[in-house]
Design a protein around this motif. Structure first.
Motif, PDB file in Angstrom:
ATOM      1  N   PRO A 277       0.789  -1.223   0.000  1.00 29.32           N
ATOM      2  CA  PRO A 277       0.000   0.000   0.000  1.00 29.32           C
ATOM      3  C   PRO A 277       0.827   1.282   0.000  1.00 29.32           C
ATOM      4  O   PRO A 277       0.261   2.384  -0.014  1.00 29.32           O
TER       5      PRO A 277
ATOM      6  N   ARG B 218       0.037   4.802  -1.488  1.00 33.07           N
ATOM      7  CA  ARG B 218      -1.234   4.609  -2.185  1.00 33.07           C
ATOM      8  C   ARG B 218      -2.389   5.023  -1.275  1.00 33.07           C
ATOM      9  O   ARG B 218      -2.176   5.546  -0.181  1.00 33.07           O
ATOM     10  N   SER B 219      -3.596   4.822  -1.737  1.00 33.85           N
ATOM     11  CA  SER B 219      -4.774   5.340  -1.045  1.00 33.85           C
ATOM     12  C   SER B 219      -5.058   4.607   0.259  1.00 33.85           C
ATOM     13  O   SER B 219      -4.566   3.506   0.505  1.00 33.85           O
ATOM     14  N   ARG B 220      -5.898   5.234   1.077  1.00 35.23           N
ATOM     15  CA  ARG B 220      -6.359   4.586   2.309  1.00 35.23           C
ATOM     16  C   ARG B 220      -7.066   3.275   1.963  1.00 35.23           C
ATOM     17  O   ARG B 220      -6.936   2.280   2.685  1.00 35.23           O
ATOM     18  N   GLU B 221      -7.810   3.265   0.872  1.00 34.22           N
ATOM     19  CA  GLU B 221      -8.514   2.046   0.452  1.00 34.22           C
ATOM     20  C   GLU B 221      -7.529   0.919   0.163  1.00 34.22           C
ATOM     21  O   GLU B 221      -7.807  -0.252   0.470  1.00 34.22           O
ATOM     22  N   THR B 222      -6.374   1.253  -0.406  1.00 33.24           N
ATOM     23  CA  THR B 222      -5.367   0.227  -0.680  1.00 33.24           C
ATOM     24  C   THR B 222      -4.761  -0.292   0.618  1.00 33.24           C
ATOM     25  O   THR B 222      -4.504  -1.495   0.765  1.00 33.24           O
ATOM     26  N   TYR B 223      -4.559   0.605   1.570  1.00 30.48           N
ATOM     27  CA  TYR B 223      -4.104   0.160   2.894  1.00 30.48           C
ATOM     28  C   TYR B 223      -5.114  -0.805   3.514  1.00 30.48           C
ATOM     29  O   TYR B 223      -4.749  -1.818   4.109  1.00 30.48           O
ATOM     30  N   GLU B 224      -6.383  -0.464   3.386  1.00 35.68           N
ATOM     31  CA  GLU B 224      -7.422  -1.322   3.967  1.00 35.68           C
ATOM     32  C   GLU B 224      -7.468  -2.675   3.268  1.00 35.68           C
ATOM     33  O   GLU B 224      -7.663  -3.716   3.917  1.00 35.68           O
ATOM     34  N   LEU B 225      -7.259  -2.680   1.941  1.00 37.59           N
ATOM     35  CA  LEU B 225      -7.205  -3.945   1.206  1.00 37.59           C
ATOM     36  C   LEU B 225      -6.016  -4.775   1.683  1.00 37.59           C
ATOM     37  O   LEU B 225      -6.132  -5.985   1.926  1.00 37.59           O
TER      38      LEU B 225
ATOM     39  N   SER C 231      -6.764  -6.223   4.975  1.00 37.32           N
ATOM     40  CA  SER C 231      -7.783  -7.286   4.894  1.00 37.32           C
ATOM     41  C   SER C 231      -7.201  -8.589   4.360  1.00 37.32           C
ATOM     42  O   SER C 231      -7.727  -9.666   4.635  1.00 37.32           O
TER      43      SER C 231
END
Length: 203
Positions: free
Chosen positions: A172, A175-182, A185
């Motif tokens: 991540p 990269r975006s917060r969404e990528t960190y969350e992916l 996960s």
């Protein structure tokens, strides 16, 4: 000569590239779960941003997933060197490239080196009872017991087909917060499988 505590404690090493996102997240999550069992967990990077902290999103997500805020904030990146690999009883990398790097550096570490998601995938074919039996056969030494269950997980290789890219945790960094969350996960369920197998070895 008396062995030091670090010499007798089972040791898990987590590895990524910069040692500021994925591997320190894995480190602090595993530490929260396994340190009470006497397991030492640390991390390093193949191209570490030495002395850098974990990125802020990585710290936040690690704490949300159960790590202590202190452990997340206290991390400083370190460069991966041979002695770390030689000393570790279980080496968990974040992607296949890191696994290859580690094994090229220390070929003898092959059978105890996995990507963390690969370990989890293989461990799903190994029951807790079978893991415990493998540990029991290794005797009473905690380090030998962890190495024994790592070898038992290695024995599951080739039992089921898998898409190689599914063994990686996405990077991540920047990269975006969404990528960190992916990324988190993908990592968190694998950490649970590692905990199950190591706990079986030591309890």
């Amino acid at each position: 000569m008396t062995a030091t505590a670090s010499e007798i404690r089972p040791t898990i090493l987590t590895v990524c590239t910069g040692n500021i996102c994925r591997s320190p997240m894995a480190e602090v999550l595993l530490r929260a779960k396994l340190e009470p069992l006497g397991v030492r967990v640390h991390s390093a990077g193949t191209h570490a941003l030495v002395d850098h902290e974990m990125t802020e999103p990585a710290q936040e997500l690690a704490v949300e997933l159960g790590a202590t805020a202190y452990a997340a904030a206290d991390h400083r990146a370190r460069y991966l060197i041979d002695p770390m690999l030689k000393d570790a009883d279980l080496i968990l990398t974040m992607a296949r490239e890191h696994r290859s790097y580690a094994v090229q550096l220390v070929p003898g570490a092959l059978r105890r080196t996995f990507t963390v998601r690969e370990f989890a995938r293989l461990a799903q074919s190994l029951s807790t009872d079978d893991a415990r039996a493998a540990a029991e056969a290794a005797g009473d030494d905690p380090r030998e017991r962890v190495r024994a269950v790592a070898l038992a997980v290695t024995g599951q290789r080739g039992m089921a087909a898998a898409a190689p890219e599914n063994d990686d945790v996405i990077d991540p960094y920047r990269r975006s917060r969404e990528t960190y969350e992916l990324s988190a996960s993908q990592l968190a369920p694998a950490i649970d499988d590692v905990e199950r197998i190591v706990r079986a070895a030591l309890t």
